[in-house]
Design a protein around this motif. Structure first.
Motif, PDB file in Angstrom:
ATOM      1  N   LEU A 196     -10.789   4.876  -1.132  1.00  0.00           N
ATOM      2  CA  LEU A 196     -11.491   6.153  -0.961  1.00  0.00           C
ATOM      3  C   LEU A 196     -12.764   6.003  -0.141  1.00  0.00           C
ATOM      4  CD1 LEU A 196     -10.948   7.730  -4.487  1.00  0.00           C
ATOM      5  CD2 LEU A 196      -9.973   8.513  -2.307  1.00  0.00           C
ATOM      6  N   HIS A 197     -13.507   4.904  -0.337  1.00  0.00           N
ATOM      7  CA  HIS A 197     -14.700   4.660   0.488  1.00  0.00           C
ATOM      8  C   HIS A 197     -14.316   4.448   1.951  1.00  0.00           C
ATOM      9  CE1 HIS A 197     -16.894   4.196  -3.279  1.00  0.00           C
ATOM     10  NE2 HIS A 197     -17.971   4.385  -2.553  1.00  0.00           N
ATOM     11  N   ASP A 198     -13.245   3.694   2.185  1.00  0.00           N
ATOM     12  CA  ASP A 198     -12.779   3.490   3.561  1.00  0.00           C
ATOM     13  C   ASP A 198     -12.328   4.800   4.201  1.00  0.00           C
ATOM     14  OD1 ASP A 198     -13.300   0.772   3.636  1.00  0.00           O
ATOM     15  OD2 ASP A 198     -11.246   0.180   3.124  1.00  0.00           O
ATOM     16  N   LEU A 199     -11.632   5.631   3.438  1.00  0.00           N
ATOM     17  CA  LEU A 199     -11.184   6.925   3.964  1.00  0.00           C
ATOM     18  C   LEU A 199     -12.369   7.837   4.269  1.00  0.00           C
ATOM     19  CD1 LEU A 199      -8.072   7.633   1.714  1.00  0.00           C
ATOM     20  CD2 LEU A 199      -8.086   7.172   4.179  1.00  0.00           C
ATOM     21  N   TYR A 200     -13.364   7.841   3.381  1.00  0.00           N
ATOM     22  CA  TYR A 200     -14.560   8.640   3.636  1.00  0.00           C
ATOM     23  C   TYR A 200     -15.196   8.215   4.962  1.00  0.00           C
ATOM     24  CZ  TYR A 200     -19.162  10.716   3.285  1.00  0.00           C
ATOM     25  OH  TYR A 200     -20.301  11.419   3.564  1.00  0.00           O
ATOM     26  N   TYR A 201     -15.336   6.905   5.147  1.00  0.00           N
ATOM     27  CA  TYR A 201     -15.933   6.411   6.387  1.00  0.00           C
ATOM     28  C   TYR A 201     -15.085   6.821   7.588  1.00  0.00           C
ATOM     29  CZ  TYR A 201     -17.736   3.584  10.106  1.00  0.00           C
ATOM     30  OH  TYR A 201     -18.253   3.201  11.328  1.00  0.00           O
ATOM     31  N   SER A 202     -13.765   6.618   7.489  1.00  0.00           N
ATOM     32  CA  SER A 202     -12.899   6.901   8.643  1.00  0.00           C
ATOM     33  C   SER A 202     -12.922   8.370   9.042  1.00  0.00           C
ATOM     34  CB  SER A 202     -11.461   6.439   8.377  1.00  0.00           C
ATOM     35  OG  SER A 202     -10.826   7.257   7.421  1.00  0.00           O
ATOM     36  N   ASN A 213       0.821  -1.210   0.000  1.00  0.00           N
ATOM     37  CA  ASN A 213       0.000   0.000   0.000  1.00  0.00           C
ATOM     38  C   ASN A 213       0.854   1.258   0.000  1.00  0.00           C
ATOM     39  OD1 ASN A 213      -3.017  -0.726   1.931  1.00  0.00           O
ATOM     40  ND2 ASN A 213      -2.076  -1.862   0.294  1.00  0.00           N
ATOM     41  N   GLU A 214       0.357   2.259  -0.722  1.00  0.00           N
ATOM     42  CA  GLU A 214       0.979   3.575  -0.646  1.00  0.00           C
ATOM     43  C   GLU A 214       0.597   4.192   0.696  1.00  0.00           C
ATOM     44  OE1 GLU A 214       0.041   5.993  -4.065  1.00  0.00           O
ATOM     45  OE2 GLU A 214       0.289   4.284  -5.414  1.00  0.00           O
ATOM     46  N   GLU A 215       1.307   5.240   1.084  1.00  0.00           N
ATOM     47  CA  GLU A 215       1.058   5.875   2.385  1.00  0.00           C
ATOM     48  C   GLU A 215      -0.396   6.320   2.520  1.00  0.00           C
ATOM     49  OE1 GLU A 215       1.740   6.569   6.133  1.00  0.00           O
ATOM     50  OE2 GLU A 215       3.260   5.708   4.823  1.00  0.00           O
ATOM     51  N   TRP A 216      -0.986   6.905   1.468  1.00  0.00           N
ATOM     52  CA  TRP A 216      -2.368   7.377   1.583  1.00  0.00           C
ATOM     53  C   TRP A 216      -3.339   6.214   1.712  1.00  0.00           C
ATOM     54  CZ3 TRP A 216      -6.575   6.815  -1.730  1.00  0.00           C
ATOM     55  CH2 TRP A 216      -6.322   6.326  -3.012  1.00  0.00           C
ATOM     56  N   HIS A 217      -3.021   5.042   1.163  1.00  0.00           N
ATOM     57  CA  HIS A 217      -3.866   3.847   1.332  1.00  0.00           C
ATOM     58  C   HIS A 217      -3.924   3.448   2.807  1.00  0.00           C
ATOM     59  CE1 HIS A 217      -2.698   2.486  -3.022  1.00  0.00           C
ATOM     60  NE2 HIS A 217      -3.785   3.237  -3.046  1.00  0.00           N
ATOM     61  N   ARG A 218      -2.800   3.568   3.483  1.00  0.00           N
ATOM     62  CA  ARG A 218      -2.694   3.134   4.887  1.00  0.00           C
ATOM     63  C   ARG A 218      -3.466   4.026   5.848  1.00  0.00           C
ATOM     64  NH1 ARG A 218       3.601   1.180   5.391  1.00  0.00           N
ATOM     65  NH2 ARG A 218       3.480  -0.310   3.676  1.00  0.00           N
ATOM     66  N   LEU A 270     -18.275   0.570   4.467  1.00  0.00           N
ATOM     67  CA  LEU A 270     -18.871   1.306   3.362  1.00  0.00           C
ATOM     68  C   LEU A 270     -18.432   0.741   2.020  1.00  0.00           C
ATOM     69  CD1 LEU A 270     -20.685   3.721   2.766  1.00  0.00           C
ATOM     70  CD2 LEU A 270     -18.658   5.178   2.823  1.00  0.00           C
ATOM     71  N   TRP A 271     -17.159   0.383   1.885  1.00  0.00           N
ATOM     72  CA  TRP A 271     -16.694  -0.158   0.617  1.00  0.00           C
ATOM     73  C   TRP A 271     -17.382  -1.475   0.289  1.00  0.00           C
ATOM     74  CZ3 TRP A 271     -14.183  -4.802  -0.460  1.00  0.00           C
ATOM     75  CH2 TRP A 271     -13.922  -4.978  -1.809  1.00  0.00           C
ATOM     76  N   LYS A 272     -17.569  -2.316   1.295  1.00  0.00           N
ATOM     77  CA  LYS A 272     -18.196  -3.609   1.036  1.00  0.00           C
ATOM     78  C   LYS A 272     -19.615  -3.425   0.504  1.00  0.00           C
ATOM     79  CE  LYS A 272     -17.436  -8.071   2.947  1.00  0.00           C
ATOM     80  NZ  LYS A 272     -17.242  -8.914   4.066  1.00  0.00           N
ATOM     81  N   LEU A 273     -20.338  -2.475   1.052  1.00  0.00           N
ATOM     82  CA  LEU A 273     -21.685  -2.191   0.550  1.00  0.00           C
ATOM     83  C   LEU A 273     -21.626  -1.634  -0.872  1.00  0.00           C
ATOM     84  CD1 LEU A 273     -23.298  -0.615   3.724  1.00  0.00           C
ATOM     85  CD2 LEU A 273     -23.616  -2.925   2.832  1.00  0.00           C
ATOM     86  N   TYR A 274     -20.650  -0.798  -1.143  1.00  0.00           N
ATOM     87  CA  TYR A 274     -20.481  -0.252  -2.486  1.00  0.00           C
ATOM     88  C   TYR A 274     -20.142  -1.366  -3.468  1.00  0.00           C
ATOM     89  CZ  TYR A 274     -18.455   2.315  -6.389  1.00  0.00           C
ATOM     90  OH  TYR A 274     -18.164   2.781  -7.638  1.00  0.00           O
ATOM     91  N   ALA A 275     -19.251  -2.264  -3.078  1.00  0.00           N
ATOM     92  CA  ALA A 275     -18.798  -3.341  -3.962  1.00  0.00           C
ATOM     93  C   ALA A 275     -19.943  -4.289  -4.325  1.00  0.00           C
ATOM     94  CB  ALA A 275     -17.655  -4.112  -3.312  1.00  0.00           C
ATOM     95  N   SER A 279     -12.330  -0.311  -8.448  1.00  0.00           N
ATOM     96  CA  SER A 279     -10.870  -0.367  -8.430  1.00  0.00           C
ATOM     97  C   SER A 279     -10.392  -0.386  -6.975  1.00  0.00           C
ATOM     98  CB  SER A 279     -10.281   0.845  -9.153  1.00  0.00           C
ATOM     99  OG  SER A 279     -10.461   2.023  -8.382  1.00  0.00           O
ATOM    100  N   PHE A 280      -9.136  -0.734  -6.788  1.00  0.00           N
ATOM    101  CA  PHE A 280      -8.552  -0.728  -5.446  1.00  0.00           C
ATOM    102  C   PHE A 280      -8.604   0.682  -4.862  1.00  0.00           C
ATOM    103  CE2 PHE A 280      -4.927  -0.314  -2.558  1.00  0.00           C
ATOM    104  CZ  PHE A 280      -5.246  -1.307  -1.634  1.00  0.00           C
ATOM    105  N   ASN A 281      -8.284   1.696  -5.671  1.00  0.00           N
ATOM    106  CA  ASN A 281      -8.320   3.075  -5.174  1.00  0.00           C
ATOM    107  C   ASN A 281      -9.730   3.488  -4.768  1.00  0.00           C
ATOM    108  OD1 ASN A 281      -5.595   3.590  -5.289  1.00  0.00           O
ATOM    109  ND2 ASN A 281      -5.676   4.637  -7.266  1.00  0.00           N
TER     110      ASN A 281
END
Length: 181
Positions: free
Chosen positions: A167-173, A132-137, A149-154, A161-163
């Motif tokens: 982004l969904h995980d970051l929005y939630y966090s 993972n890139e730093e922003w992914h972490r 949130l990502w699982k519901l989106y998926a 995409s992975f990004n």
């Protein structure tokens, strides 16, 4: 916490189903009932996640999966690569328990142990976390969850995409709230 109360009640209510699933897995294929894997969660902490085993053990199968995941993360903007599937290894019982999410019921034990919450970003296997890139972490600035949130989106958008997942995980966090849950 609310997560512990809900997880305790869920385990009590689901225990007959879980015992039945464990027996089915035992009779369907050789190997352990549970799949245990080291994952990385909040602030890089490692822990063992529990799931019902839904795949047959095949020598060198993890090599292929690792390569597929590496490709997905390295090509993070490519749509359709966020979810890695290996249909050839899924057992008969595994196909059913995955379809209904039953394979993830043992993760309520992770919630009771304080390693996960009910809702949050999915914890990452260590080899994936290293890619993972730093922003992914940054999505692991909060506790990981059984669902998010990502699982519901998926579920609605198979071609993510992975990004997009990150982004969904970051929005939630950044917007954690009971209403969003």
């Amino acid at each position: 916490s609310c997560d512990v109360v809900i997880s305790s009640m869920a385990l009590i209510i689901a225990s007959p189903l879980m015992l039945f699933i464990a027996a089915l897995i035992r009779f369907d294929t050789r190997g352990p009932v549970f799949y245990v894997q080291e994952r990385v969660g909040n602030d890089g902490r490692r822990f063992h996640i529990f799931k019902f085993r839904s795949m047959a053990s095949v020598p060198h199968a993890n090599d292929d999966r690792t390569q597929a995941i590496t490709n997905a993360i390295q090509n993070a903007d490519v749509v359709g690569n966020a979810k890695i599937r290996d249909e050839t290894r899924i057992t008969g019982v595994g196909r059913v328990i995955r379809k209904f999410g039953i394979d993830e019921l043992p993760q309520f034990f992770n919630v009771l142990r304080g390693e996960m919450r009910l809702i949050g970003p999915r914890p990452s296997p260590e080899n994936e976390f290293a890619l993972n890139e730093e922003w992914h972490r940054k999505r692991f600035d909060i506790e990981p969850g059984c669902t998010g949130l990502w699982k519901l989106y998926a579920i609605r958008h198979e071609q993510a995409s992975f990004n997009q997942m990150v982004l969904h995980d970051l929005y939630y966090s950044h917007n954690v709230s009971p209403l969003l849950d």
